[in-house]
Scaffold this motif. Structure first.
Motif, PDB file in Angstrom:
ATOM      1  N   UNK A 130       0.865  -1.180   0.000  1.00 14.35           N
ATOM      2  CA  UNK A 130       0.000   0.000   0.000  1.00 14.35           C
ATOM      3  C   UNK A 130       0.898   1.226   0.000  1.00 14.35           C
ATOM      4  N   UNK A 131       0.688   2.102  -0.977  1.00 17.94           N
ATOM      5  CA  UNK A 131       1.470   3.331  -1.091  1.00 17.94           C
ATOM      6  C   UNK A 131       0.548   4.533  -1.042  1.00 17.94           C
ATOM      7  N   UNK A 132       1.112   5.689  -0.742  1.00 19.00           N
ATOM      8  CA  UNK A 132       0.362   6.938  -0.687  1.00 19.00           C
ATOM      9  C   UNK A 132       0.851   7.876  -1.779  1.00 19.00           C
ATOM     10  N   UNK A 133      -0.045   8.713  -2.277  1.00 16.26           N
ATOM     11  CA  UNK A 133       0.319   9.690  -3.301  1.00 16.26           C
ATOM     12  C   UNK A 133      -0.445  10.988  -3.075  1.00 16.26           C
ATOM     13  N   UNK A 134       0.178  12.100  -3.481  1.00 12.67           N
ATOM     14  CA  UNK A 134      -0.489  13.398  -3.488  1.00 12.67           C
ATOM     15  C   UNK A 134      -0.850  13.964  -2.133  1.00 12.67           C
ATOM     16  N   UNK A 135      -0.035  13.736  -1.124  1.00 12.66           N
ATOM     17  CA  UNK A 135      -0.354  14.257   0.209  1.00 12.66           C
ATOM     18  C   UNK A 135      -0.318  15.783   0.216  1.00 12.66           C
ATOM     19  N   UNK A 136      -1.387  16.405   0.690  1.00 10.39           N
ATOM     20  CA  UNK A 136      -1.393  17.849   0.895  1.00 10.39           C
ATOM     21  C   UNK A 136      -0.516  18.179   2.094  1.00 10.39           C
ATOM     22  N   UNK A 137      -0.124  19.430   2.202  1.00 10.95           N
ATOM     23  CA  UNK A 137       0.833  19.846   3.241  1.00 10.95           C
ATOM     24  C   UNK A 137       0.375  19.485   4.655  1.00 10.95           C
ATOM     25  N   UNK A 138      -0.886  19.749   5.003  1.00  9.66           N
ATOM     26  CA  UNK A 138      -1.337  19.482   6.374  1.00  9.66           C
ATOM     27  C   UNK A 138      -1.373  17.984   6.672  1.00  9.66           C
ATOM     28  N   UNK A 139      -1.780  17.181   5.703  1.00  7.36           N
ATOM     29  CA  UNK A 139      -1.821  15.734   5.891  1.00  7.36           C
ATOM     30  C   UNK A 139      -0.395  15.185   5.904  1.00  7.36           C
ATOM     31  N   UNK A 140       0.449  15.667   5.011  1.00  8.05           N
ATOM     32  CA  UNK A 140       1.846  15.246   4.976  1.00  8.05           C
ATOM     33  C   UNK A 140       2.526  15.557   6.304  1.00  8.05           C
ATOM     34  N   UNK A 142       1.163  15.651   9.280  1.00  7.20           N
ATOM     35  CA  UNK A 142       0.728  14.682  10.270  1.00  7.20           C
ATOM     36  C   UNK A 142       1.509  13.381  10.111  1.00  7.20           C
ATOM     37  N   UNK A 143       1.709  12.936   8.875  1.00  8.11           N
ATOM     38  CA  UNK A 143       2.479  11.719   8.639  1.00  8.11           C
ATOM     39  C   UNK A 143       3.935  11.911   9.053  1.00  8.11           C
ATOM     40  N   UNK A 144       4.480  13.096   8.816  1.00  5.96           N
ATOM     41  CA  UNK A 144       5.862  13.389   9.190  1.00  5.96           C
ATOM     42  C   UNK A 144       6.026  13.431  10.709  1.00  5.96           C
ATOM     43  N   UNK A 145       5.148  14.137  11.395  1.00  2.00           N
ATOM     44  CA  UNK A 145       5.244  14.287  12.858  1.00  2.00           C
ATOM     45  C   UNK A 145       5.151  12.936  13.559  1.00  2.00           C
ATOM     46  N   UNK A 146       4.262  12.076  13.085  1.00  2.12           N
ATOM     47  CA  UNK A 146       4.057  10.782  13.739  1.00  2.12           C
ATOM     48  C   UNK A 146       5.101   9.740  13.359  1.00  2.12           C
ATOM     49  N   UNK A 147       5.893  10.024  12.328  1.00  6.64           N
ATOM     50  CA  UNK A 147       6.880   9.053  11.870  1.00  6.64           C
ATOM     51  C   UNK A 147       6.317   8.074  10.853  1.00  6.64           C
ATOM     52  N   UNK A 148       5.029   8.162  10.563  1.00  5.56           N
ATOM     53  CA  UNK A 148       4.397   7.235   9.618  1.00  5.56           C
ATOM     54  C   UNK A 148       4.875   7.463   8.186  1.00  5.56           C
ATOM     55  N   UNK A 149       5.360   8.643   7.887  1.00  3.78           N
ATOM     56  CA  UNK A 149       5.835   8.920   6.519  1.00  3.78           C
ATOM     57  C   UNK A 149       7.010   8.015   6.161  1.00  3.78           C
ATOM     58  N   UNK A 150       7.785   7.621   7.154  1.00  2.55           N
ATOM     59  CA  UNK A 150       8.920   6.731   6.909  1.00  2.55           C
ATOM     60  C   UNK A 150       8.472   5.289   6.688  1.00  2.55           C
ATOM     61  N   UNK A 151       7.261   4.958   7.082  1.00  2.00           N
ATOM     62  CA  UNK A 151       6.731   3.609   6.944  1.00  2.00           C
ATOM     63  C   UNK A 151       6.176   3.388   5.536  1.00  2.00           C
ATOM     64  N   UNK A 152       5.553   4.412   4.963  1.00  2.00           N
ATOM     65  CA  UNK A 152       4.926   4.323   3.650  1.00  2.00           C
ATOM     66  C   UNK A 152       5.868   4.808   2.554  1.00  2.00           C
ATOM     67  N   UNK A 153       5.666   4.299   1.348  1.00  8.14           N
ATOM     68  CA  UNK A 153       6.247   4.931   0.174  1.00  8.14           C
ATOM     69  C   UNK A 153       5.276   6.035  -0.209  1.00  8.14           C
ATOM     70  N   UNK A 154       5.787   7.253  -0.336  1.00 11.45           N
ATOM     71  CA  UNK A 154       4.949   8.412  -0.630  1.00 11.45           C
ATOM     72  C   UNK A 154       5.410   9.018  -1.954  1.00 11.45           C
ATOM     73  N   UNK A 155       4.458   9.242  -2.855  1.00 16.23           N
ATOM     74  CA  UNK A 155       4.746   9.773  -4.187  1.00 16.23           C
ATOM     75  C   UNK A 155       4.042  11.100  -4.383  1.00 16.23           C
ATOM     76  N   UNK A 156       4.541  11.892  -5.320  1.00 19.02           N
ATOM     77  CA  UNK A 156       3.946  13.188  -5.616  1.00 19.02           C
ATOM     78  C   UNK A 156       2.521  13.094  -6.133  1.00 19.02           C
TER      79      UNK A 156
END
Length: 166
Positions: A130-140, A142-156
């Motif tokens: 499961x990958x994520x794409x197109x995160x808006x700044x506020x949602x991104x 939240x993922x960054x603060x919680x450390x979850x952004x490092x768990x997912x592959x995130x694309x533009x």
């Protein structure tokens, strides 16, 4: 007065730190509080007192290569609106790959975060991802603060995610 709380969340073998703020109590006349249980990461129309922007919608479309699915998510993802995404993720959890296109996601609280983390683990256990794409700044954020952004592959965007065949 508000109390800030931090909590360690364990989802399977995943560990993230979330931050929550206790909602202000309502006055007797029903004014002045925030929606109880709302995480304060990002901004939610419901938490700021504005009219909600509408329900969460999820549209599934096939992706390339075969076996990939793109879930287009629109609206605000929180405790009260998570059902459409939960249903779509469960419906497609045997797909080889799911890309959650978050370009239309305006808000995501800890419910949404945990929903995505659990779905990711289910997919990994089944041999998918499961990958994520197109995160808006506020949602991104939240993922960054919680450390979850490092768990997912995130694309533009979803197209970039689908081009990455890794």
């Amino acid at each position: 007065m508000q109390d800030d709380h931090r909590a360690d969340v364990h989802v399977g073998t995943e560990h993230v730190r979330t931050e929550h703020r206790r909602a202000k109590p309502l006055r007797r006349d029903g004014v002045g509080g925030e929606r109880a249980g709302t995480a304060t990461l990002g901004t939610s129309a419901g938490a700021t007192g504005a009219d909600p922007a509408g329900p969460l919608t999820v549209e599934a479309r096939p992706g390339a290569p075969a076996g990939a699915v793109v879930l287009l998510v629109q609206g605000e993802l929180d405790y009260g609106s998570a059902a459409p995404l939960r249903d779509a993720l469960e419906e497609h959890d045997r797909a080889r790959r799911v890309v959650v296109d978050c370009a239309g996601l305006r808000f995501c609280d800890s419910t949404g975060l945990n929903l995505l983390l659990k779905a990711r683990l289910r997919m990994l256990d089944a041999g998918g991802r499961l990958d994520l794409a197109g995160l808006r700044a506020s949602v991104d954020r939240m993922f960054e603060i919680t450390g979850a952004r490092q768990v997912f592959r995130v694309y533009g965007d979803a197209d970039e995610a689908l081009r990455d065949a890794v």
